[in-house]
Design a protein around this motif. Sequence first.
Motif, mmCIF file in Angstrom:
data_model
loop_
_atom_site.group_PDB
_atom_site.id
_atom_site.type_symbol
_atom_site.label_atom_id
_atom_site.label_comp_id
_atom_site.label_asym_id
_atom_site.label_seq_id
_atom_site.Cartn_x
_atom_site.Cartn_y
_atom_site.Cartn_z
ATOM 1 N N MET A 170 0.820 -1.210 0.000
ATOM 2 C CA MET A 170 0.000 0.000 0.000
ATOM 3 C C MET A 170 0.860 1.270 0.000
ATOM 4 N N LEU A 171 1.981 1.223 0.704
ATOM 5 C CA LEU A 171 2.861 2.392 0.723
ATOM 6 C C LEU A 171 3.425 2.674 -0.664
ATOM 7 N N VAL A 172 3.721 1.604 -1.385
ATOM 8 C CA VAL A 172 4.219 1.772 -2.753
ATOM 9 C C VAL A 172 3.095 2.255 -3.668
ATOM 10 N N ARG A 173 1.925 1.637 -3.542
ATOM 11 C CA ARG A 173 0.818 1.904 -4.461
ATOM 12 C C ARG A 173 0.181 3.282 -4.246
ATOM 13 N N GLU A 174 -0.023 3.657 -2.961
ATOM 14 C CA GLU A 174 -0.818 4.850 -2.673
ATOM 15 C C GLU A 174 0.007 6.055 -2.226
ATOM 16 N N ARG A 175 1.161 5.805 -1.629
ATOM 17 C CA ARG A 175 1.952 6.908 -1.094
ATOM 18 C C ARG A 175 3.209 7.184 -1.913
ATOM 19 N N GLY A 176 3.460 6.384 -2.943
ATOM 20 C CA GLY A 176 4.586 6.633 -3.822
ATOM 21 C C GLY A 176 5.938 6.277 -3.244
ATOM 22 N N PHE A 177 5.976 5.405 -2.231
ATOM 23 C CA PHE A 177 7.248 4.991 -1.638
ATOM 24 C C PHE A 177 8.010 4.101 -2.623
ATOM 25 N N THR A 178 9.327 4.185 -2.599
ATOM 26 C CA THR A 178 10.153 3.241 -3.340
ATOM 27 C C THR A 178 10.243 1.942 -2.550
ATOM 28 N N GLN A 179 10.755 0.882 -3.185
ATOM 29 C CA GLN A 179 10.891 -0.392 -2.481
ATOM 30 C C GLN A 179 11.816 -0.243 -1.282
ATOM 31 N N VAL A 180 12.961 0.390 -1.451
ATOM 32 C CA VAL A 180 13.897 0.580 -0.336
ATOM 33 C C VAL A 180 13.293 1.502 0.720
ATOM 34 N N GLY A 181 12.609 2.569 0.269
ATOM 35 C CA GLY A 181 11.970 3.477 1.210
ATOM 36 C C GLY A 181 10.909 2.788 2.042
ATOM 37 N N THR A 182 10.183 1.859 1.425
ATOM 38 C CA THR A 182 9.169 1.082 2.149
ATOM 39 C C THR A 182 9.815 0.207 3.209
ATOM 40 N N TYR A 183 10.894 -0.478 2.836
ATOM 41 C CA TYR A 183 11.595 -1.332 3.800
ATOM 42 C C TYR A 183 12.125 -0.506 4.971
ATOM 43 N N GLU A 184 12.646 0.670 4.693
ATOM 44 C CA GLU A 184 13.168 1.534 5.756
ATOM 45 C C GLU A 184 12.048 1.976 6.695
ATOM 46 N N PHE A 185 10.906 2.380 6.134
ATOM 47 C CA PHE A 185 9.753 2.815 6.936
ATOM 48 C C PHE A 185 9.267 1.678 7.832
ATOM 49 N N MET A 186 9.145 0.487 7.268
ATOM 50 C CA MET A 186 8.676 -0.665 8.042
ATOM 51 C C MET A 186 9.663 -1.026 9.143
ATOM 52 N N PHE A 187 10.940 -0.935 8.835
ATOM 53 C CA PHE A 187 11.958 -1.242 9.838
ATOM 54 C C PHE A 187 11.868 -0.275 11.015
ATOM 55 N N LEU A 188 11.745 1.009 10.739
ATOM 56 C CA LEU A 188 11.671 2.017 11.800
ATOM 57 C C LEU A 188 10.431 1.840 12.660
ATOM 58 N N THR A 189 9.280 1.642 12.040
ATOM 59 C CA THR A 189 8.033 1.558 12.805
ATOM 60 C C THR A 189 7.930 0.257 13.596
ATOM 61 N N THR A 190 8.561 -0.796 13.090
ATOM 62 C CA THR A 190 8.546 -2.072 13.804
ATOM 63 C C THR A 190 9.261 -1.979 15.144
#
Length: 384
Positions: free
Chosen positions: A232-252
């Motif tokens: 969803m972050l890639v599809r709706e918020r325009g995150f890159t694949q690496v940016g998505t992984y970084e966001f998930m890592f931080l919030t986890t």
Amino acid sequence: MKEGRLVLYTGLGWMFDALDVLILSYLLVAMSNELKLDSQAKNWIVLANNLGMLIGAMLFGRLADRVGRKKVFMSTLLTYSIATAISAFARNWQEFAVIRFFVGLGLGGELPVVATYVSENSPPERRGRNVVLLESFWSLGAILAAAISLFLFTTIGWRSSLLLMGATAFYVFVIRFTLPESQRWLELREQRGGLFETRIIGEFVRRLTLVGAVWFLLAFGYYGAFLWLPTMLVRERGFTQVGTYEFMFLTTLAQLPGYFSAAYLVEKAGRRPVGSLYFALSALSAAFFISSNSYAELLLWALALNFFNLGVWGVVYAYTPELFPTSVRGIATGLAGSAARIGMILGPLLYPLYASTALLIIAIAWLVASALILLLPETRGRVV
């Protein structure tokens, strides 16, 4: 056995389970091009995984009452570890889905059995705390899944990463030589003779129904939100694949303090009020995440969502085994876990919807669970 060792040795097995469950959301992104995954293929893979977990929770929960907690713990660990390594050789998404079903069998079977084991081997005054601390290892598995995705998927690839994950099978030797069988189960085996589990389960139908509903709503929301969040972050918020992984890592990272807060509060305030509060705050966090307009707001409410929702997982895992007698604790906890697996199957079906609609439905589900958990009896400090 000392409680610290009990929680540590079982917790590491729990961490490996979490790693294998949560790595799937990252795999759906990483292997999308190579295996030519469209939305339908992704849904089939998730469905196969979740059906395996549903059947595994029922099957291994019953086996744990029959043959013992420790043997089943070892069997489930071997099942998902070996199957994960085999999945690295999948030539297409159909093969991957079939193998992932067997991964799910082990993953779904381990969780209720290990929660029951820790509950039975802990003193009443620290039983809830110990099970929540066990569940806190889920956050370590989540962090490890995010780290593997960020650092290994992007370097050695997803196939080699899955092969490495298969090495968790060797942990079975640690279980074999360090953990004793549950003393309560051993005592019951000597006493029960012609005990009929179905009759005893029948005496707890109302309680099991309520617990099952809470588990269903918890898992429906969790997997409906977290499994598809990277996509969803890639599809709706325009995150890159690496940016998505970084966001998930931080919030986890917020999951661990969420568990620790719940571990403290369940012994101070009780299972029911803490569970109800954390459900409600999870719903609130999801609602605010929907309306977030900036990266900072998304990060804040994702952190809150991880904190409160994973905290309530710990509460529910601690609470459930305490509500049933030893003779049926494994199967009852397994049946409750099966309700969670149904939620796990249905929650991800929200994926075609946009995040705002999906998360609103999830928030409502968690508010219902917040009310339902208050209908169960309090077990804090009671001998079970």
